[in-house]
Design a protein around this motif. Structure first.
Motif, PDB file in Angstrom:
ATOM      1  N   GLY A   3       0.936  -1.139   0.003  1.00 34.43           N
ATOM      2  CA  GLY A   3      -0.016   0.099  -0.167  1.00 34.43           C
ATOM      3  C   GLY A   3       0.809   1.284   0.043  1.00 34.43           C
ATOM      4  N   ALA A   4       0.396   2.182   0.127  1.00 36.89           N
ATOM      5  CA  ALA A   4       0.849   3.734   0.190  1.00 36.89           C
ATOM      6  C   ALA A   4       0.384   4.574   1.314  1.00 36.89           C
ATOM      7  CB  ALA A   4       1.011   4.405  -1.165  1.00 36.89           C
ATOM      8  N   LEU A   5       0.694   5.588   1.673  1.00 36.60           N
ATOM      9  CA  LEU A   5       0.582   6.471   2.890  1.00 36.60           C
ATOM     10  C   LEU A   5      -0.047   7.808   2.287  1.00 36.60           C
ATOM     11  CD1 LEU A   5       3.094   5.649   5.393  1.00 36.60           C
ATOM     12  CD2 LEU A   5       0.982   4.661   5.051  1.00 36.60           C
ATOM     13  N   ILE A   6      -0.907   8.518   2.523  1.00 33.64           N
ATOM     14  CA  ILE A   6      -1.331   9.726   2.125  1.00 33.64           C
ATOM     15  C   ILE A   6      -1.035  10.658   3.359  1.00 33.64           C
ATOM     16  CG2 ILE A   6      -3.238  11.418   1.550  1.00 33.64           C
ATOM     17  CD1 ILE A   6      -4.725   8.848   0.532  1.00 33.64           C
ATOM     18  N   PRO A 248       0.176   9.229   9.121  1.00 39.22           N
ATOM     19  CA  PRO A 248      -0.470   9.715   7.852  1.00 39.22           C
ATOM     20  C   PRO A 248      -1.862   9.885   8.072  1.00 39.22           C
ATOM     21  CG  PRO A 248       0.313   7.430   8.081  1.00 39.22           C
ATOM     22  CD  PRO A 248       0.561   7.932   9.227  1.00 39.22           C
ATOM     23  N   TYR A 249      -2.560  10.469   7.049  1.00 40.67           N
ATOM     24  CA  TYR A 249      -4.127  10.430   7.173  1.00 40.67           C
ATOM     25  C   TYR A 249      -4.582   9.068   6.772  1.00 40.67           C
ATOM     26  CZ  TYR A 249      -3.865  15.477   7.029  1.00 40.67           C
ATOM     27  OH  TYR A 249      -3.621  16.883   7.248  1.00 40.67           O
ATOM     28  N   GLY A 250      -4.304   8.062   6.092  1.00 43.41           N
ATOM     29  CA  GLY A 250      -4.611   6.814   5.801  1.00 43.41           C
ATOM     30  C   GLY A 250      -3.686   6.414   4.621  1.00 43.41           C
ATOM     31  N   ARG A 251      -4.313   5.006   4.270  1.00 41.44           N
ATOM     32  CA  ARG A 251      -3.430   4.269   3.410  1.00 41.44           C
ATOM     33  C   ARG A 251      -4.196   4.219   1.982  1.00 41.44           C
ATOM     34  NH1 ARG A 251      -3.233  -1.264   5.375  1.00 41.44           N
ATOM     35  NH2 ARG A 251      -1.403  -1.498   4.214  1.00 41.44           N
ATOM     36  N   LEU A 252      -3.723   4.200   1.100  1.00 37.55           N
ATOM     37  CA  LEU A 252      -4.008   3.814  -0.327  1.00 37.55           C
ATOM     38  C   LEU A 252      -4.001   2.271  -0.403  1.00 37.55           C
ATOM     39  CD1 LEU A 252      -2.819   6.344  -2.849  1.00 37.55           C
ATOM     40  CD2 LEU A 252      -5.114   6.224  -2.249  1.00 37.55           C
ATOM     41  N   LEU A 253      -4.972   1.524  -0.789  1.00 36.18           N
ATOM     42  CA  LEU A 253      -5.028   0.156  -0.570  1.00 36.18           C
ATOM     43  C   LEU A 253      -5.094  -0.677  -1.868  1.00 36.18           C
ATOM     44  CD1 LEU A 253      -7.018  -0.583   2.669  1.00 36.18           C
ATOM     45  CD2 LEU A 253      -4.640  -0.437   2.317  1.00 36.18           C
ATOM     46  N   GLY A 254      -5.971   0.019  -2.838  1.00 36.96           N
ATOM     47  CA  GLY A 254      -6.229  -0.599  -4.190  1.00 36.96           C
ATOM     48  C   GLY A 254      -6.941   0.197  -4.910  1.00 36.96           C
ATOM     49  N   HIS A 255      -6.949   0.030  -6.358  1.00 37.47           N
ATOM     50  CA  HIS A 255      -7.620   0.849  -7.236  1.00 37.47           C
ATOM     51  C   HIS A 255      -8.014   0.029  -8.498  1.00 37.47           C
ATOM     52  CE1 HIS A 255      -7.476   3.445 -11.115  1.00 37.47           C
ATOM     53  NE2 HIS A 255      -8.391   4.130 -10.632  1.00 37.47           N
ATOM     54  N   GLU A 273     -14.930  -4.155  -8.035  1.00 35.50           N
ATOM     55  CA  GLU A 273     -14.487  -5.469  -7.851  1.00 35.50           C
ATOM     56  C   GLU A 273     -12.862  -5.450  -7.855  1.00 35.50           C
ATOM     57  OE1 GLU A 273     -18.323  -8.340  -9.033  1.00 35.50           O
ATOM     58  OE2 GLU A 273     -17.121  -7.462 -10.745  1.00 35.50           O
ATOM     59  N   LEU A 274     -12.328  -4.760  -9.128  1.00 38.70           N
ATOM     60  CA  LEU A 274     -11.081  -4.936  -9.502  1.00 38.70           C
ATOM     61  C   LEU A 274     -10.390  -4.012  -8.136  1.00 38.70           C
ATOM     62  CD1 LEU A 274     -11.232  -3.747 -13.404  1.00 38.70           C
ATOM     63  CD2 LEU A 274     -10.442  -6.071 -12.092  1.00 38.70           C
ATOM     64  N   ALA A 275     -10.847  -2.995  -7.692  1.00 37.40           N
ATOM     65  CA  ALA A 275     -10.247  -2.113  -6.775  1.00 37.40           C
ATOM     66  C   ALA A 275      -9.879  -3.136  -5.289  1.00 37.40           C
ATOM     67  CB  ALA A 275     -11.066  -0.833  -6.446  1.00 37.40           C
ATOM     68  N   LEU A 276     -11.052  -3.804  -4.916  1.00 38.14           N
ATOM     69  CA  LEU A 276     -11.171  -4.820  -3.774  1.00 38.14           C
ATOM     70  C   LEU A 276     -10.234  -5.883  -4.262  1.00 38.14           C
ATOM     71  CD1 LEU A 276     -14.910  -4.865  -3.140  1.00 38.14           C
ATOM     72  CD2 LEU A 276     -13.072  -3.816  -1.700  1.00 38.14           C
ATOM     73  N   ALA A 277     -10.084  -6.237  -5.409  1.00 38.49           N
ATOM     74  CA  ALA A 277      -9.022  -7.475  -5.713  1.00 38.49           C
ATOM     75  C   ALA A 277      -7.664  -6.890  -5.642  1.00 38.49           C
ATOM     76  CB  ALA A 277      -9.362  -7.967  -7.004  1.00 38.49           C
ATOM     77  N   ASP A 278      -7.539  -5.491  -5.912  1.00 35.67           N
ATOM     78  CA  ASP A 278      -6.149  -4.959  -5.882  1.00 35.67           C
ATOM     79  C   ASP A 278      -5.751  -5.137  -4.491  1.00 35.67           C
ATOM     80  OD1 ASP A 278      -3.674  -3.816  -6.879  1.00 35.67           O
ATOM     81  OD2 ASP A 278      -4.833  -1.647  -6.675  1.00 35.67           O
ATOM     82  N   ALA A 279      -6.713  -4.564  -3.668  1.00 32.68           N
ATOM     83  CA  ALA A 279      -6.267  -4.153  -2.097  1.00 32.68           C
ATOM     84  C   ALA A 279      -6.394  -5.594  -1.233  1.00 32.68           C
ATOM     85  CB  ALA A 279      -7.438  -3.420  -1.586  1.00 32.68           C
ATOM     86  N   ARG A 280      -6.778  -6.500  -2.051  1.00 30.21           N
ATOM     87  CA  ARG A 280      -6.782  -8.186  -1.352  1.00 30.21           C
ATOM     88  C   ARG A 280      -7.937  -8.059  -0.141  1.00 30.21           C
ATOM     89  NH1 ARG A 280      -0.600 -10.414  -1.618  1.00 30.21           N
ATOM     90  NH2 ARG A 280      -0.325 -10.008  -3.780  1.00 30.21           N
ATOM     91  N   VAL A 394      -9.809   1.997  -2.797  1.00 27.39           N
ATOM     92  CA  VAL A 394     -10.107   1.453  -1.482  1.00 27.39           C
ATOM     93  C   VAL A 394      -9.006   2.301  -0.652  1.00 27.39           C
ATOM     94  CG1 VAL A 394     -10.081  -0.587  -0.121  1.00 27.39           C
ATOM     95  CG2 VAL A 394     -10.993  -0.507  -2.852  1.00 27.39           C
ATOM     96  N   LEU A 395      -9.530   2.840   0.454  1.00 22.13           N
ATOM     97  CA  LEU A 395      -8.612   3.291   1.413  1.00 22.13           C
ATOM     98  C   LEU A 395      -8.916   2.704   2.835  1.00 22.13           C
ATOM     99  CD1 LEU A 395     -10.140   7.001   0.821  1.00 22.13           C
ATOM    100  CD2 LEU A 395      -8.020   6.008  -0.212  1.00 22.13           C
ATOM    101  N   GLY A 396      -7.653   3.019   3.399  1.00 27.56           N
ATOM    102  CA  GLY A 396      -7.791   2.307   4.813  1.00 27.56           C
ATOM    103  C   GLY A 396      -7.240   3.513   5.855  1.00 27.56           C
ATOM    104  N   ALA A 397      -7.830   3.297   7.112  1.00 25.39           N
ATOM    105  CA  ALA A 397      -7.448   4.183   8.039  1.00 25.39           C
ATOM    106  C   ALA A 397      -5.916   3.907   8.389  1.00 25.39           C
ATOM    107  CB  ALA A 397      -8.316   3.813   9.306  1.00 25.39           C
ATOM    108  N   PRO A 398      -5.219   4.944   9.070  1.00 28.67           N
ATOM    109  CA  PRO A 398      -3.854   4.760   9.676  1.00 28.67           C
ATOM    110  C   PRO A 398      -3.932   3.564  10.484  1.00 28.67           C
ATOM    111  CG  PRO A 398      -4.384   6.926   9.638  1.00 28.67           C
ATOM    112  CD  PRO A 398      -5.838   6.301   9.492  1.00 28.67           C
ATOM    113  N   GLY A 399      -2.812   2.470   9.986  1.00 22.63           N
ATOM    114  CA  GLY A 399      -2.805   1.363  10.742  1.00 22.63           C
ATOM    115  C   GLY A 399      -3.850   0.272  10.394  1.00 22.63           C
TER     116      GLY A 399
END
Length: 401
Positions: A3-6, A248-255, A273-280, A394-399
């Motif tokens: 992933g990546a951090l914002i 960070p504000y959050g995480r980039l998990l998938g697109h 569906e592709l974004a969720l698959a990319d984020a696993r 798909v975004l995730g909260a920090p941590g």
């Protein structure tokens, strides 16, 4: 997948200049849609827009830059300055940085001014800056020049979907080794020439009451209201040293992205569906959806069907904060990303502008009226562009795992 951090945010929107001003207004359900006052709309069929108030480029940029840039680029340069400062980046951190931005319209106001000079005064009165100030890719170029960035540059043109595509590309660049990516989208077509470009779209609201003009997922939905603004984000790899803030504000998990001009619901579902698959991740891992919110019955039904197909009816809360700002085209998705990140931080989902309640026919749990307490850790942001473009992030909260 990594992933990546914002780590930094810069926002300019009809409901607030600056991320915190925008968020305070969004949480409160304040309305940024009003009668256009940048030019006379007497006799025009569309008289409302989401216009940015309280922004004077002279407060933020040197005169030499103001003379060569359109309003959208002035927004983009200023928001970039804020995002970079927010992330705590120094000039040497930006030397090799990549940039990934989006735009749909380009510098319409600048272009109109120069065309008027051409016809009224002659070719000698047309600025040499006209050669690039109108161009949809100019924001990426001017940001790179101002910050002495020498990394790869990418520009996406997918109307409302383009902003999420640009951020998704930033995620891919970080996965490929980029240390810093400046990303997002910014628009301003608030001139007679720019506004006229919207009039051929049958989905634009003709309603003249600001509080009734843009009501996505409502039984009173009558179209969307065009707006200006957007957001610029700083994206860094996971494990990047903290510089501007403790976390960070959050995480980039998938697109994910899809193109389907004939079946907008199917295209949006495929992108999600592709974004969720990319984020696993699976649909059950998502705690909220930030909707594209087209504002017409056909568009809203298609999106609601995609959400129901993915999660089930009423299974996940749906936020539509752009109902307060109007649709910002390439800037809309990035602003929704900011809303989701700040929703993680504060534990609330913002309401959908002046929508009193969703039409039961849509079968979604739309957040209306006031902000809703929300302990969510994962969000799905959706966007559609005219002509068949679909994008999901798909975004995730920090941590968040």
């Amino acid at each position: 997948m990594t992933g990546a951090l914002i780590t930094g945010l810069g926002v300019i929107a009809p409901t607030g200049v600056g991320a915190e001003a925008y968020w305070a207004a969004t949480r409160a359900g304040d309305l940024g849609i009003r009668r256009i006052d940048r030019f006379d709309v007497t006799g025009w069929p569309v008289t409302l827009a989401g216009e940015v108030d309280g922004f004077d480029p002279a407060d933020h940029l040197p005169g030499r830059l103001i003379a060569q840039t359109d309003r959208m680029t002035q927004f983009a340069l200023t928001a970039t300055d804020w995002a970079v400062a927010d992330a705590g980046l120094a000039p040497d951190h930006l030397a090799g940085a990549a940039i990934s931005t989006a735009a749909a319209f380009g510098g319409f106001e600048y272009g109109q001014q120069q065309l008027q000079a051409l016809w009224q005064q002659g070719p000698k009165h047309v600025s040499t800056y006209m050669s690039f100030a109108w161009f949809y890719a100019v924001n990426a170029g001017q940001i790179s020049i101002r910050n002495a960035m020498r990394g790869p540059a990418s520009v996406f043109v997918g109307e409302q979907a383009g902003g999420l595509d640009a951020i998704g590309n930033a995620l891919r660049q970080v996965r490929s080794g980029a240390a810093v990516v400046i990303t997002g989208g910014m628009e301003s077509s608030r001139s007679p020439y720019g506004h006229a470009s919207h009039l051929g779209n049958r989905d634009v609201s003709r309603e003249r009451r600001p509080d009734r003009a843009y009501l996505p997922f409502s039984s009173e939905a009558c179209g969307y209201v065009p707006g200006e603004g957007g957001a610029i984000l700083v994206v860094e790899p996971e494990g990047a040293p903290p510089r501007g803030r403790a976390a960070p504000y959050g995480r980039l998990l998938g697109h994910g992205a899809a193109f389907d001009a004939r079946s907008p619901g199917s295209g949006l579902l495929r992108a999600a569906e592709l974004a969720l698959a990319d984020a696993r991740l699976s649909p059950g891992d998502v705690d909220a959806v930030f909707a594209d919110a087209g504002g017409t019955r056909a568009l809203d039904l298609a999106e609601a069907a995609a959400v129901a197909a993915l999660f089930g009816p009423h299974a996940v809360p749906v936020a539509a904060p752009k109902a307060s700002t109007g649709r910002l085209f390439s800037g809309g998705g990035p602003v929704d990303v900011v809303a989701a990140l700040l929703a993680f931080r504060d534990g609330v989902l913002p309401p959908a502008g002046r929508v009193a309640a969703p039409d039961p026919a849509y079968g979604i749990d739309l957040v209306t009226g006031r902000s809703r307490p929300w302990p969510g850790r994962t969000a799905l942001v959706l966007a559609r562009g005219a002509g068949g473009f679909h994008s999901a992030l798909v975004l995730g909260a920090p941590g968040a795992p």
